[in-house]
Motif scaffolding. Structure first.
Motif, PDB file in Angstrom:
ATOM      1  N   SER A 253       2.222   1.696  -2.667  1.00  0.00           N
ATOM      2  CA  SER A 253       1.251   1.990  -4.251  1.00  0.00           C
ATOM      3  C   SER A 253       1.204   3.771  -4.065  1.00  0.00           C
ATOM      4  O   SER A 253       0.859   4.599  -4.963  1.00  0.00           O
ATOM      5  CB  SER A 253      -0.128   1.592  -3.913  1.00  0.00           C
TER       6      SER A 253
ATOM      7  N   THR B 154       0.447  -0.961  -0.109  1.00  0.00           N
ATOM      8  CA  THR B 154      -0.336   0.379  -0.343  1.00  0.00           C
ATOM      9  C   THR B 154       0.978   1.280   0.501  1.00  0.00           C
ATOM     10  O   THR B 154       0.599   2.297  -0.829  1.00  0.00           O
ATOM     11  CB  THR B 154      -1.010  -0.034   0.922  1.00  0.00           C
TER      12      THR B 154
ATOM     13  N   ILE C  40      -1.138   1.075  -7.287  1.00  0.00           N
ATOM     14  CA  ILE C  40      -0.214   1.075  -8.311  1.00  0.00           C
ATOM     15  C   ILE C  40       0.237   1.122  -9.647  1.00  0.00           C
ATOM     16  O   ILE C  40       0.253   2.404 -10.178  1.00  0.00           O
ATOM     17  CB  ILE C  40       1.748  -0.477  -7.960  1.00  0.00           C
TER      18      ILE C  40
END
Length: 507
Positions: free
Chosen positions: A7, A4, A153
Motif C-alpha cells: 500500500s 501495508t 491501495i
C-alpha cells in the motif's frame, strides 16, 4: 506488513505522480493543506480512534461469548457518531476558508480559496473513514489483516486515476475528487464487504442506555479531548512552512517517503499486535502481556535502527530516483532528501511509541497516553518554533524527531511506573548490536556515495540516465550495507541474521 508495504509503495507512486505533474509550489501546498481540516475532524470526532478502542471492546465481548451483543454496540456507535460526523461535515463546509487562513498564515488569498474548495470536497470522506474504521475492528479481532492493507491501495489508486482523467480539466482539485472516491471504495466499501462476509450484522437505531456504548464513550472521550504529537506533527510544521512556497510539499513528500518503512515497522506491527495484546490482557495474563510488548518494541526498534542507517546513507539517490522529473526540480529533490534523512533518524522512535500506545489501548487505558501526549505536544511546540528560526524547514524536521523522542520515552516510562511493561525487559543487547551494525554499514555506504560526488549530468540529458545511475548506486549501496551489517551482527553474537534467513526459508 506485506500488504501495508505494498500500500505504501502505491502511495509513493501517487506522490511521484503528483510531484511530476504539479511539482512543489503554492498549488501543491494548497492541496496538502486541504487535508488538514478533514483529518482533524476525523481525529477529534473519534473516527481515527474507532478501530483502536473497538478492538479492545469487541475482544471483551468475544471472551465472554457475547459476539452478537458486541455487534449491537458496533451498530449503535456507527449510527450515533455517523450523525455527529454528518453535522460536522456540514459545519466544516462553512469553516473551511477561515480554518485554512488561520492555520496557514503564509498563504495568498487565492491559495486559501483553492485549498478551501478542495477541503469541502474531502470532508464527506471522513464519514466513510469512520464507518470503515469501526468495521475494520471486527476483522482485526478475527485476526484478518489483509483488508487493512488493501484499502490503502484502492485509496491511492483512485487519486492517481482522478488526476490522470480529470487533471487537465479540473487542475489539482481533481486529486481531491479521487481521494473522496477512494475513501468510499477503499476504507468504506472493502470493510463493509469484509465484515458482511464474516457474518457481521448491522442494526438500525441508537440505544443511549446500552452499557457497551458507555464503555466505548469512556474509552474514547480521552482520545477525543486530547491531542498527540504523532498526529499534530504535520499541522505544526505546516503552520511555519506555509511561509515558503513549496516547503509544505517538500516536507510532506519527505514524510510520505519515510512513512513507507515506518508503516511496516510501526503502523502494521501496531495494528497486528493490538488484538493480541487486548486478548491476553482480557485473560489477565499480565506477565505474557508485559513480555509481549517488550519483545515487540525491542524488535521494531532493532529493525528500525538497521533500516534507518541504510536509508540515511542512500537518501540522496533514493529521493532523486523517486521524485526527480516533470515539474519537480533538482533543487526540490536536494531539499527533500535533507528532510527525508532527518526524519529517518527517528524511525525507531516512531515504531516504539506506536507499540507502547497500543499497549495502553489494549488494557483499556486511553486517558493516560492522551494526557501525556498533550503535555508532550505543548512542550514540543516551542521546539518547532526554534527549529524553524534556526534552520527553516530542516529545523522543523529535526524538531519533529525531538518531539517523537519525548513521546516514546514518556510512554515507556509511564508503562514502567504502572508496572505494566518493565523497561528492564527490553532487549538492549540486541538493539545495541543492531545500532553498531547500522552505523558500520551505513557509514561505509555514505562515505562511498559522498566520495563519488554528483555526476556531471546536464539538464539537456534525458532523465533515464540519472535514474539508471541512481539505481546502480542504490543496488551497490544496498549490497555493501547488507554484507557489512550482517558481518557485524554475526561477530557481535546477534541472532537476527539466522532468524531472518529462517523466516525467508533460506536457513
Amino acid at each position: 506488513m506485506s500488504s501495508t508495504f505494498l500500500s505504501r509503495i502505491i502511495g509513493l507512486v501517487r506522490v511521484k505522480y503528483i510531484a511530476w505533474e504539479f511539482g512543489a509550489g503554492p498549488y501543491t501546498d494548497a492541496y496538502q493543506a486541504a487535508f488538514r481540516l478533514p483529518d482533524l475532524m476525523n481525529y477529534f470526532l473519534v473516527g481515527g480512534a474507532a478501530s483502536i478502542t473497538f478492538v479492545t471492546i469487541l475482544n471483551r465481548y468475544r471472551e465472554r461469548g457475547e459476539e452478537a451483543e458486541g455487534e449491537r454496540v458496533l451498530s449503535i456507535v456507527i449510527n450515533f457518531i455517523g450523525l455527529v460526523l454528518a453535522v460536522g461535515v456540514i459545519a466544516g463546509m462553512f469553516l473551511a476558508a477561515p480554518y485554512i487562513r488561520a492555520t496557514n498564515p503564509g498563504f495568498q488569498p487565492w491559495q486559501v480559496e483553492l485549498s478551501a474548495r478542495m477541503t469541502r470536497i474531502l470532508l464527506p470522506g471522513q464519514i466513510f473513514f469512520f464507518i470503515g474504521g469501526v468495521l475494520a475492528a471486527t476483522l482485526l479481532v478475527r485476526r484478518q489483516f489483509l483488508v487493512q492493507g488493501l484499502t490503502g491501495i484502492v485509496y491511492n489508486v483512485f487519486i492517481i486515476l482522478a488526476g490522470m482523467l480529470l487533471g487537465h480539466r479540473m487542475g489539482i482539485p481533481a486529486l481531491a475528487v479521487g481521494a473522496l472516491a477512494g475513501a468510499f471504495l477503499g476504507p468504506f466499501a472493502m470493510n463493509v464487504i469484509g465484515a458482511a462476509k464474516n457474518g457481521v450484522h448491522y442494526r438500525w437505531g441508537i440505544d443511549f442506555n446500552h452499557p457497551g456504548l458507555r464503555d466505548w464513550v469512556k474509552m474514547t472521550l480521552p482520545l477525543m479531548a486530547g491531542f498527540t504529537l504523532p498526529f499534530l506533527d504535520d499541522y505544526i510544521m505546516g503552520y511555519y512552512a506555509s511561509h515558503g512556497a513549496g516547503d509544505i510539499t517538500r516536507l510532506t513528500n519527505a514524510k510520505q517517503l519515510f512513512s513507507a518503512p515506518m508503516a511496516v515497522l510501526a503502523q502494521a506491527a501496531g495494528a497486528a499486535s493490538l488484538p493480541f495484546f487486548a486478548r491476553i490482557w482480557a485473560q489477565e495474563k499480565h506477565y505474557e502481556f508485559a513480555t509481549g510488548v517488550a519483545d515487540s518494541v525491542s524488535r521494531v526498534v532493532a529493525l528500525g535502527l538497521l533500516a534507518a542507517s541504510g536509508m540515511v546513507a542512500m537518501s540522496g539517490p533514493l529521493v532523486q530516483i523517486i521524485f526527480l522529473g516533470g515539474h519537480f526540480s533538482p533543487q526540490d529533490v536536494q531539499q527533500t532528501a535533507v528532510y527525508f534523512a532527518i526524519y529517518t533518524l527517528a524511525l525507531c522512535l516512531w515504531s516504539a511509541q506506536s507499540i507502547y500506545a497500543r499497549a495502553f489501548y489494549a488494557a483499556g487505558i486511553t486517558w493516560l497516553p492522551m494526557l501525556a501526549g498533550s503535555v508532550i505536544t505543548l512542550v514540543a511546540m516551542p521546539i518547532y518554533s526554534l527549529g524553524y528560526r534556526w534552520h527553516g524547514s530542516a529545523g522543523l524536521a529535526l524538531a519533529s524527531d525531538i518531539g517523537i523522542a519525548l513521546q516514546a520515552v514518556s510512554l515507556a516510562v509511564l508503562l514502567h511506573q504502572r508496572r505494566m511493561v518493565s523497561l528492564a525487559s527490553l532487549d538492549f543487547g540486541e538493539m545495541g548490536r543492531c545500532l553498531l551494525a547500522g552505523l558500520a554499514g551505513g557509514g561505509v555506504v555514505w562515505a562511498a556515495i559522498w566520495g563519488l560526488g554528483e555526476l556531471p549530468i546536464h539538464h539537456s540529458e534525458v532523465h533515464w540516465v540519472i535514474r539508471v545511475t541512481d539505481l546502480g548506486v542504490l543496488v551497490a549501496g544496498a549490497a555493501i550495507w547488507v554484507v557489512i551489517a550482517k558481518w557485524v551482527l554475526e561477530k557481535t553474537g546477534s541472532a537476527l541474521p539466522k532468524v531472518a534467513l529462517k523466516r525467508l526459508g533460506l536457513g
